[in-house]
Design a protein around this motif. Structure first.
Motif, PDB file in Angstrom:
ATOM      1  N   THR A 194      31.467  25.396  52.292  1.00  0.00           N
ATOM      2  CA  THR A 194      31.139  26.819  52.315  1.00  0.00           C
ATOM      3  C   THR A 194      32.259  27.604  51.657  1.00  0.00           C
ATOM      4  O   THR A 194      33.419  27.509  52.062  1.00  0.00           O
ATOM      5  N   MET A 195      31.922  28.363  50.621  1.00  0.00           N
ATOM      6  CA  MET A 195      32.882  29.171  49.868  1.00  0.00           C
ATOM      7  C   MET A 195      32.661  30.654  50.143  1.00  0.00           C
ATOM      8  O   MET A 195      31.510  31.107  50.180  1.00  0.00           O
ATOM      9  N   ARG A 196      33.744  31.379  50.280  1.00  0.00           N
ATOM     10  CA  ARG A 196      33.642  32.829  50.190  1.00  0.00           C
ATOM     11  C   ARG A 196      33.501  33.217  48.725  1.00  0.00           C
ATOM     12  O   ARG A 196      34.119  32.600  47.855  1.00  0.00           O
ATOM     13  N   LEU A 197      32.716  34.230  48.437  1.00  0.00           N
ATOM     14  CA  LEU A 197      32.667  34.783  47.099  1.00  0.00           C
ATOM     15  C   LEU A 197      33.932  35.605  46.873  1.00  0.00           C
ATOM     16  O   LEU A 197      34.205  36.545  47.625  1.00  0.00           O
ATOM     17  N   LEU A 198      34.696  35.234  45.888  1.00  0.00           N
ATOM     18  CA  LEU A 198      35.951  35.926  45.603  1.00  0.00           C
ATOM     19  C   LEU A 198      35.783  36.888  44.433  1.00  0.00           C
ATOM     20  O   LEU A 198      34.962  36.663  43.536  1.00  0.00           O
ATOM     21  N   PRO A 199      36.591  37.958  44.411  1.00  0.00           N
ATOM     22  CA  PRO A 199      36.552  38.868  43.253  1.00  0.00           C
ATOM     23  C   PRO A 199      36.966  38.178  41.954  1.00  0.00           C
ATOM     24  O   PRO A 199      36.510  38.557  40.875  1.00  0.00           O
ATOM     25  N   GLU A 200      37.829  37.151  42.053  1.00  0.00           N
ATOM     26  CA  GLU A 200      38.290  36.457  40.860  1.00  0.00           C
ATOM     27  C   GLU A 200      37.134  35.737  40.170  1.00  0.00           C
ATOM     28  O   GLU A 200      36.214  35.235  40.815  1.00  0.00           O
ATOM     29  N   MET A 243      36.867  33.492  34.312  1.00  0.00           N
ATOM     30  CA  MET A 243      37.371  34.026  33.045  1.00  0.00           C
ATOM     31  C   MET A 243      38.782  34.590  33.168  1.00  0.00           C
ATOM     32  O   MET A 243      39.413  34.914  32.166  1.00  0.00           O
ATOM     33  N   GLY A 244      39.271  34.723  34.395  1.00  0.00           N
ATOM     34  CA  GLY A 244      40.611  35.235  34.620  1.00  0.00           C
ATOM     35  C   GLY A 244      41.635  34.121  34.681  1.00  0.00           C
ATOM     36  O   GLY A 244      41.341  32.952  34.392  1.00  0.00           O
ATOM     37  N   LEU A 245      42.831  34.469  35.094  1.00  0.00           N
ATOM     38  CA  LEU A 245      43.933  33.505  35.156  1.00  0.00           C
ATOM     39  C   LEU A 245      44.440  33.344  36.579  1.00  0.00           C
ATOM     40  O   LEU A 245      45.610  33.042  36.812  1.00  0.00           O
ATOM     41  N   GLY A 246      43.536  33.553  37.546  1.00  0.00           N
ATOM     42  CA  GLY A 246      43.886  33.421  38.948  1.00  0.00           C
ATOM     43  C   GLY A 246      43.247  32.192  39.570  1.00  0.00           C
ATOM     44  O   GLY A 246      43.059  31.160  38.915  1.00  0.00           O
ATOM     45  N   ASN A 247      42.888  32.314  40.848  1.00  0.00           N
ATOM     46  CA  ASN A 247      42.327  31.207  41.606  1.00  0.00           C
ATOM     47  C   ASN A 247      40.931  31.585  42.098  1.00  0.00           C
ATOM     48  O   ASN A 247      40.757  32.036  43.226  1.00  0.00           O
ATOM     49  N   PRO A 248      39.909  31.435  41.260  1.00  0.00           N
ATOM     50  CA  PRO A 248      38.540  31.754  41.682  1.00  0.00           C
ATOM     51  C   PRO A 248      38.015  30.710  42.656  1.00  0.00           C
ATOM     52  O   PRO A 248      38.597  29.633  42.826  1.00  0.00           O
ATOM     53  N   ALA A 249      36.885  31.017  43.283  1.00  0.00           N
ATOM     54  CA  ALA A 249      36.217  30.055  44.168  1.00  0.00           C
ATOM     55  C   ALA A 249      35.503  29.034  43.290  1.00  0.00           C
ATOM     56  O   ALA A 249      34.317  29.142  42.981  1.00  0.00           O
ATOM     57  N   PHE A 250      36.236  28.020  42.911  1.00  0.00           N
ATOM     58  CA  PHE A 250      35.847  27.050  41.879  1.00  0.00           C
ATOM     59  C   PHE A 250      36.352  25.689  42.319  1.00  0.00           C
ATOM     60  O   PHE A 250      37.541  25.520  42.615  1.00  0.00           O
ATOM     61  N   TYR A 299      32.020  19.850  35.631  1.00  0.00           N
ATOM     62  CA  TYR A 299      30.955  20.459  36.413  1.00  0.00           C
ATOM     63  C   TYR A 299      31.632  21.094  37.625  1.00  0.00           C
ATOM     64  O   TYR A 299      32.446  20.446  38.293  1.00  0.00           O
ATOM     65  N   ALA A 300      31.309  22.353  37.911  1.00  0.00           N
ATOM     66  CA  ALA A 300      32.016  23.034  38.987  1.00  0.00           C
ATOM     67  C   ALA A 300      31.077  23.818  39.877  1.00  0.00           C
ATOM     68  O   ALA A 300      30.128  24.460  39.391  1.00  0.00           O
ATOM     69  N   LEU A 301      31.335  23.759  41.167  1.00  0.00           N
ATOM     70  CA  LEU A 301      30.702  24.646  42.137  1.00  0.00           C
ATOM     71  C   LEU A 301      31.506  25.931  42.137  1.00  0.00           C
ATOM     72  O   LEU A 301      32.733  25.897  42.260  1.00  0.00           O
ATOM     73  N   TYR A 302      30.818  27.074  42.014  1.00  0.00           N
ATOM     74  CA  TYR A 302      31.536  28.307  41.710  1.00  0.00           C
ATOM     75  C   TYR A 302      30.780  29.496  42.275  1.00  0.00           C
ATOM     76  O   TYR A 302      29.556  29.601  42.129  1.00  0.00           O
ATOM     77  N   SER A 303      31.506  30.381  42.926  1.00  0.00           N
ATOM     78  CA  SER A 303      30.909  31.609  43.462  1.00  0.00           C
ATOM     79  C   SER A 303      31.855  32.770  43.218  1.00  0.00           C
ATOM     80  O   SER A 303      33.082  32.612  43.292  1.00  0.00           O
ATOM     81  N   THR A 304      31.292  33.928  42.922  1.00  0.00           N
ATOM     82  CA  THR A 304      32.139  35.076  42.613  1.00  0.00           C
ATOM     83  C   THR A 304      31.436  36.382  42.984  1.00  0.00           C
ATOM     84  O   THR A 304      30.202  36.475  42.937  1.00  0.00           O
ATOM     85  N   SER A 305      32.236  37.368  43.344  1.00  0.00           N
ATOM     86  CA  SER A 305      31.727  38.727  43.560  1.00  0.00           C
ATOM     87  C   SER A 305      32.123  39.641  42.404  1.00  0.00           C
ATOM     88  O   SER A 305      32.042  40.866  42.517  1.00  0.00           O
ATOM     89  N   SER A 306      32.589  39.036  41.318  1.00  0.00           N
ATOM     90  CA  SER A 306      32.768  39.728  40.027  1.00  0.00           C
ATOM     91  C   SER A 306      33.631  40.975  40.131  1.00  0.00           C
ATOM     92  O   SER A 306      33.264  42.062  39.697  1.00  0.00           O
ATOM     93  N   GLY A 307      34.801  40.824  40.730  1.00  0.00           N
ATOM     94  CA  GLY A 307      35.765  41.907  40.771  1.00  0.00           C
ATOM     95  C   GLY A 307      35.689  42.807  41.989  1.00  0.00           C
ATOM     96  O   GLY A 307      36.535  43.687  42.162  1.00  0.00           O
ATOM     97  N   GLU A 308      34.702  42.614  42.835  1.00  0.00           N
ATOM     98  CA  GLU A 308      34.547  43.449  44.029  1.00  0.00           C
ATOM     99  C   GLU A 308      34.690  42.588  45.285  1.00  0.00           C
ATOM    100  O   GLU A 308      34.447  41.387  45.268  1.00  0.00           O
TER     101      GLU A 308
END
Length: 551
Positions: free
Chosen positions: A379-385, A388-395, A519-528
């Protein structure tokens, strides 16, 4: 009964006697820049990971064929992280050695402080924090232990920082203190330019020194890590030179072969030589498998080939011009209980207990944004990252290891805002990816397919379709230079969202850099900010390259 138990024990440990067959690559997918060391009857292998985390996987083998990951050198954020680094930056070309009860790993953090050494009493770790080596200016450091002395050897600048041509580099060394973990004395230049500086050789790198008989050998890559890649050899009566090149260099290359040959293996180099269980020498090196021209999505991979000694010089792949997809040797195979790494295979990764050691995060592992349990899986939280950025996204990514194959997952997620998205990536770099995901549009749940866009530093919507269920399955199929994106609202009842999508967009030739696709499991809230989560029950992987069906 005792005989039955003995038979079962032998079958379980995987011992077989007679001839062993290696299948190339022995480490399929993004496992570049291999380094190998032998300790008794055990072999240990490491590879580059660049800006992925954990960094520098450690593999164990008894037979140079069957490799099991036993740890990662950099598995604690306190050791280092890679924030601000693009995917092809970070860690370059590790080397592993063993000396008097201690394992050593040397490496380059290309944009942050340069070269360093780490140690451990056990190859699986825990490994120490890095000890930085500021005097070692360059890349690709490795250690050589010679009775009562040790040396660190590396690629460095041209003499006096005055290159005679682009790609003009040197190989240099310092004496090294293996206890104090520091250099000793003055720097010594071992090689200027390459085998023959009059021919303007480029990128002499990945050096290793070893001793055989009365000779010290310096083995290094030359030509750059692409189609002109090669391996060269020099030797000396002293560790610090002068080194004389072999008159028939290179000892390995594929650059002179027909680029249109069937199922080519190219870009061979960055080799390290090791004695096998049979006492013969083998080369572990990187190469790639392009599907068209110089397009390949699986990254630089780890291969093996036999070595023949001729007049005191090692020749890699002596009996053929082309590197082979299989070789045989006369010693026993020792299988391991581990996910397969070569040939065709398929398996499921579950998330009920702990993450598989081979899975990769971007830049660090922050355990605050995900959890594992038997009921929901990952279970991943959707992160703002975002990716495409240089941080630590939910990836969380798994290497693409075949030209032809697929990855799929089952996901439970309901988007509450259009900026919320969760699904699967096929990811090569910050703007070279495709993303099949679930989101919401005009109050309706939808499945969308996006493509990264380097020009806009964003991603473009390719196609979308409405869905009505909370739990979906996603599948990404690779067929050399084409990809298909599928979804299922009922288990296994696949619908094509988009097929025959351009896969060259994911190749190193198009994207640049040094990594392969994941191949990556990935979730994002796109900056919010959001409290939304997405759960992934499993990750299935299947590889089915035709080349292995022919064997």
């Amino acid at each position: 009964m005792k005989k039955l138990l003995l038979l079962m024990a032998l079958l379980y440990t995987g011992y077989s006697y007679g001839q062993i067959t290696f299948t190339n690559p022995i480490m399929a997918g993004f496992y570049p820049d291999p380094s190998v060391t032998r300790v008794g009857s055990d072999y240990y292998l490491v590879n580059s990971t660049f800006a992925y985390f954990p960094g520098v996987p450690v593999f164990h083998s008894k037979d140079l064929k069957n490799w099991r990951q036993i740890g990662n050198v950099i598995d604690r954020p306190s050791q280092m992280t890679f924030f601000g680094d693009r995917t092809s930056r970070g860690l370059f070309a590790p080397s592993i050695n063993y000396y008097k009860g201690t394992f050593y790993m040397t490496c380059t953090n290309i944009d942050k402080r340069g070269n360093f050494v780490m140690t451990s009493k056990k190859p699986e770790g825990p490994w120490s924090d890095p000890v930085w080596l500021p005097q070692v200016r360059g890349i690709d450091p490795s250690l050589f232990f010679d009775q009562d002395k040790a040396y660190i050897v590396y690629n460095s600048d041209a003499p006096d920082n005055k290159p005679l041509y682009p790609g003009h580099r040197t190989i240099r060394t310092f004496q090294f203190d293996p206890v104090g973990l520091k250099v000793v004395g003055e720097e010594v230049q071992l090689v200027n330019g390459g085998v023959d500086i009059s021919k303007k050789p480029v990128w002499i790198e990945g050096p290793h020194i070893f001793k055989r008989g009365d000779w010290y050998y310096l083995c290094a890559a030359e030509g750059g890590t692409s189609v002109n890649h090669s391996q060269v050899i020099l030797r000396s009566k002293q560790a610090t030179g002068p080194y004389v090149p072999y008159e028939k260099n290179p000892i390995l290359t594929q650059r002179d072969l027909d680029p249109n040959r069937k199922d080519p293996v190219t870009s061979t180099g960055h080799a390290e030589l090791v004695d096998g269980p049979d006492g013969k020498t083998y080369a572990i090196f990187l190469a790639v498998r392009p599907y068209e021209g110089n397009h390949y999505n699986t990254g630089r991979e780890t291969f093996i080939a036999p070595v023949k000694w001729v007049d005191g010089w090692p020749i890699i792949n002596p009996d053929q011009k082309e590197v082979q997809y299989s070789y045989t040797a006369d010693f026993k195979e020792v299988k391991q209980i581990a996910p397969p790494q070569s040939g065709n295979f398929a398996y499921r990764t579950t998330f009920d207990k702990k993450l598989d050691q081979s899975l990769l995060f971007l830049r660090t592992n922050d355990t605050s944004w995900y959890r594992l349990d038997k009921k929901n899986g990952l279970t991943m939280r959707l992160l703002p990252e975002t990716c495409m950025g240089l941080g630590n996204p939910a990836f969380i990514g798994k290497r693409q290891q075949h030209l032809t194959g697929s990855a799929s997952t089952e996901m439970t997620f309901t988007a509450s805002q259009p900026n919320e998205k969760a699904g699967m990536l096929i990811f090569q770099g910050e703007y070279n990816f495709y993303y099949i995901c679930k989101s919401i549009k005009d109050g309706k749940q939808v499945v969308q397919l996006y493509k990264g866009n380097r020009t806009t530093k964003g991603m473009d919507l390719i196609v979308e379709t409405p869905v009505k269920v909370k739990t979906l399955q996603f599948k990404i199929e690779a067929n050399r230079g084409l990809y298909n994106f599928l979804y299922a609202e009922s288990p296994g009842k696949w619908k094509i969202l988009k097929d025959n999508v351009d896969g060259k967009f994911l190749s190193t030739e198009t994207a640049g850099g040094f990594v392969g696709s994941l191949y990556a499991l990935y979730s994002t809230s796109s900056g919010e900010n959001t409290k939304s989560t997405a759960s992934f029950k499993w990750l299935d992987y299947s590889g089915n390259d035709p080349i292995y069906k022919q064997k």
